[in-house]
Design a protein around this motif. Sequence first.
Motif, PDB file in Angstrom:
ATOM      1  N   SER A  30     -11.439   4.236   8.247  1.00 36.89           N
ATOM      2  CA  SER A  30     -10.890   4.078   9.600  1.00 36.89           C
ATOM      3  C   SER A  30     -11.582   5.030  10.561  1.00 36.89           C
ATOM      4  N   MET A  31     -12.204   6.084  10.002  1.00 35.88           N
ATOM      5  CA  MET A  31     -12.850   7.149  10.772  1.00 35.88           C
ATOM      6  C   MET A  31     -11.874   7.805  11.745  1.00 35.88           C
ATOM      7  N   MET A  32     -10.600   7.886  11.302  1.00 37.47           N
ATOM      8  CA  MET A  32      -9.560   8.602  12.039  1.00 37.47           C
ATOM      9  C   MET A  32      -8.845   9.539  11.071  1.00 37.47           C
ATOM     10  N   GLY A  33      -9.145  10.817  11.172  1.00 39.29           N
ATOM     11  CA  GLY A  33      -8.481  11.777  10.315  1.00 39.29           C
ATOM     12  C   GLY A  33      -6.982  11.779  10.522  1.00 39.29           C
ATOM     13  N   GLY A  34      -6.551  11.513  11.746  1.00 39.11           N
ATOM     14  CA  GLY A  34      -5.128  11.497  12.055  1.00 39.11           C
ATOM     15  C   GLY A  34      -4.409  10.359  11.356  1.00 39.11           C
ATOM     16  N   PHE A  35      -5.013   9.200  11.324  1.00 36.21           N
ATOM     17  CA  PHE A  35      -4.419   8.058  10.629  1.00 36.21           C
ATOM     18  C   PHE A  35      -4.304   8.365   9.141  1.00 36.21           C
ATOM     19  N   CYS A  36      -5.358   8.907   8.558  1.00 37.80           N
ATOM     20  CA  CYS A  36      -5.338   9.271   7.135  1.00 37.80           C
ATOM     21  C   CYS A  36      -4.238  10.283   6.846  1.00 37.80           C
ATOM     22  N   ALA A  37      -4.101  11.277   7.716  1.00 43.02           N
ATOM     23  CA  ALA A  37      -3.097  12.321   7.513  1.00 43.02           C
ATOM     24  C   ALA A  37      -1.690  11.753   7.606  1.00 43.02           C
ATOM     25  N   PHE A  39       0.801  -1.222   0.000  1.00 43.19           N
ATOM     26  CA  PHE A  39       0.000   0.000   0.000  1.00 43.19           C
ATOM     27  C   PHE A  39       0.839   1.280   0.000  1.00 43.19           C
ATOM     28  N   LEU A  40       2.090   1.213   0.447  1.00 43.20           N
ATOM     29  CA  LEU A  40       2.870   2.435   0.651  1.00 43.20           C
ATOM     30  C   LEU A  40       3.740   2.819  -0.547  1.00 43.20           C
ATOM     31  N   GLY A  41       3.634   2.066  -1.618  1.00 49.36           N
ATOM     32  CA  GLY A  41       4.430   2.399  -2.801  1.00 49.36           C
ATOM     33  C   GLY A  41       3.640   2.246  -4.081  1.00 49.36           C
ATOM     34  N   LEU A  42       2.362   2.518  -4.013  1.00 52.32           N
ATOM     35  CA  LEU A  42       1.470   2.275  -5.144  1.00 52.32           C
ATOM     36  C   LEU A  42       1.955   2.930  -6.431  1.00 52.32           C
ATOM     37  N   HIS A  43       2.394   4.182  -6.336  1.00 52.68           N
ATOM     38  CA  HIS A  43       2.746   4.924  -7.543  1.00 52.68           C
ATOM     39  C   HIS A  43       4.251   5.027  -7.761  1.00 52.68           C
ATOM     40  N   TYR A  44       5.036   4.321  -6.950  1.00 57.12           N
ATOM     41  CA  TYR A  44       6.487   4.392  -7.082  1.00 57.12           C
ATOM     42  C   TYR A  44       7.020   3.231  -7.928  1.00 57.12           C
ATOM     43  N   PRO A  45       8.205   3.402  -8.527  1.00 59.81           N
ATOM     44  CA  PRO A  45       8.766   2.361  -9.402  1.00 59.81           C
ATOM     45  C   PRO A  45       8.978   1.029  -8.683  1.00 59.81           C
ATOM     46  N   GLU A  46       8.870  -0.035  -9.439  1.00 59.72           N
ATOM     47  CA  GLU A  46       9.037  -1.373  -8.877  1.00 59.72           C
ATOM     48  C   GLU A  46      10.450  -1.596  -8.347  1.00 59.72           C
ATOM     49  N   VAL A  79      -0.575   8.685   7.090  1.00 60.49           N
ATOM     50  CA  VAL A  79      -0.251   7.847   5.935  1.00 60.49           C
ATOM     51  C   VAL A  79      -0.097   8.698   4.680  1.00 60.49           C
ATOM     52  N   GLY A  80      -0.984   9.673   4.508  1.00 60.32           N
ATOM     53  CA  GLY A  80      -0.913  10.534   3.336  1.00 60.32           C
ATOM     54  C   GLY A  80       0.364  11.345   3.285  1.00 60.32           C
ATOM     55  N   VAL A  81       0.786  11.903   4.407  1.00 57.86           N
ATOM     56  CA  VAL A  81       2.022  12.684   4.462  1.00 57.86           C
ATOM     57  C   VAL A  81       3.218  11.798   4.143  1.00 57.86           C
TER      58      VAL A  81
END
Length: 550
Positions: free
Chosen positions: A80-87, A51-58, A89-91
């Motif tokens: 997840s209903m946790m804005g903090g978790f989303c933030a 999940f953490l490298g979806l758009h990065y090169p293989e 991971v997104g960052v």
Amino acid sequence: MKSPYFKEEHHLFRQTVRQFIETEVAPHAVEWEEQQEIPRSIWQRMGELGFLGLHYPEKYGGSAADFFYSVIFTEELSRSMMGGFCAAVGVHQYMATAHLAQAGSEELKQKYLVPAISGHKIGALAISEPGAGSDVANIRTTAVRNGNDYLINGSKIFITNGVYSDFVVVACKTNAAAGISGISLIIVDRNTPGFTASKLKKMGWHSSDTGELFFDNVRVPASNLIGQEGNGFYYIMDSFQLERLIASIGSVAAAEVGLEITLKYINERSAFGKKVNKFQAIRHSLADIATEVEAAKQFTYYTSWLYEQGEFAVKECSMLKLLTSELAKKAADVCLQCFGGYGYMEEYPIARMYRDARVGTIAGGTSQIMREIISKIIIDDVSYQPAYTDAQGKPGKATPEINANNTHPREVKENKDEITDKNNSLTTTTNQNQFTGNMNSTPQTAREIVMSLSDRLKTYKVDPNYQTTVHFDLLGANGGKFTVSIANGVCTVQEGHIGEPQCLLTAKDKDYEDVELGRSNPQMAVLMGKIRLSNMGEMMTFSGLFKRLY
């Protein structure tokens, strides 16, 4: 619901992410919110699942997937209903590591990007300071060259992942006298002497750590510089588009999840002898929210498509950030109201979602900043140019065009008059994606527009192995039948239909002209049947390879 953006494999991926969120993340929401920390094990689990490298090169452990996988991942995080978790991971995935992937050396990518994708290292991006939030040009943290090292001094604030991350990408002044051209990005390891952090107490986003960072003669090797020295400001401004797009996707998804749990509640709750879902005031308020959420979601998909096509969509990303962050705040308020007093209780997720939504109009560029960027584009005819791509498509700061006065304008009107703005938030010139031939002879008819495709091909974007044939069937006096082929990096246009096409485009000449000349939205033209395509996916790839006429 059918969508021109998602294929069967996208839907399968969504099921995988949703199952992960519902079984391994959401059940721990209360615990993580109280502890104000995300366990490292969940980062590594996300890494294991890819999940953490979806758009990065293989080659670095990524999947090199199209951007709509990131859209799905970001949407599902909201469950997840946790804005903090989303933030958090997104960052980590779309901000801290983005600069590494775009401009970092191979050494830095191996040291930081690879373990970040696997979930064994967590990243943060440190830009904001106590005296400079949206005003990136006036940061004060310095990095002074000392032999083969930099000595960093200063402080940062409101940094997501700032306390528990393993490395931080820090915006520093490497040349205080050079203004915005004196800002650089440098990686600092968590255990570097002189680098400390303290956790900030927040209104929301409790599951993520937000820190204030301090740098006291922090010595880091010069090899930790990302990209070119002095290009940091331009890198940051460029990456804001992805940051705002990801934030917008998350905002819409959060509003949609909030609406779902509210609908479930009003279907079960009774008052005055009947179900709450029978009260007209409740029904109509949620009907309004549902309508706005659906419209915003389609806008996020269109803007995501622009991003996938390589468009530097500053206007759309800014509009989207403004629209969706304000909508998420509004939706949380309306949904909480439907819960009555229970909505004010912490044990109800809607209370957490209400708190988390508030920061959306602040983080990543305030609503006020978004309105100013939009105003510059629609009123002052300002256009923007990416920093990570120059005229030949090579990484690095794009070289501004030289105007008649031999100056480098940061903002350019359509008539090329310079607008001075020393604190302008982006490097800007005539858009490299725009056709720059003699505007007095810009193609106007459908026939002329198709024939001009051979001159409008962005050769630097064409994969040498890419080949395609597209047939155009344009009905009307200004139309005709055409075959457009791309092979060996060259585009040819011929009259008539020749060979077997990968896609057939059928439209009235006027409708095609309106789309190509910017008078109508291409997505709406397709959805309304004005432009008919036999292969949407192929056309999305094909159309992204040409400069616009507007």
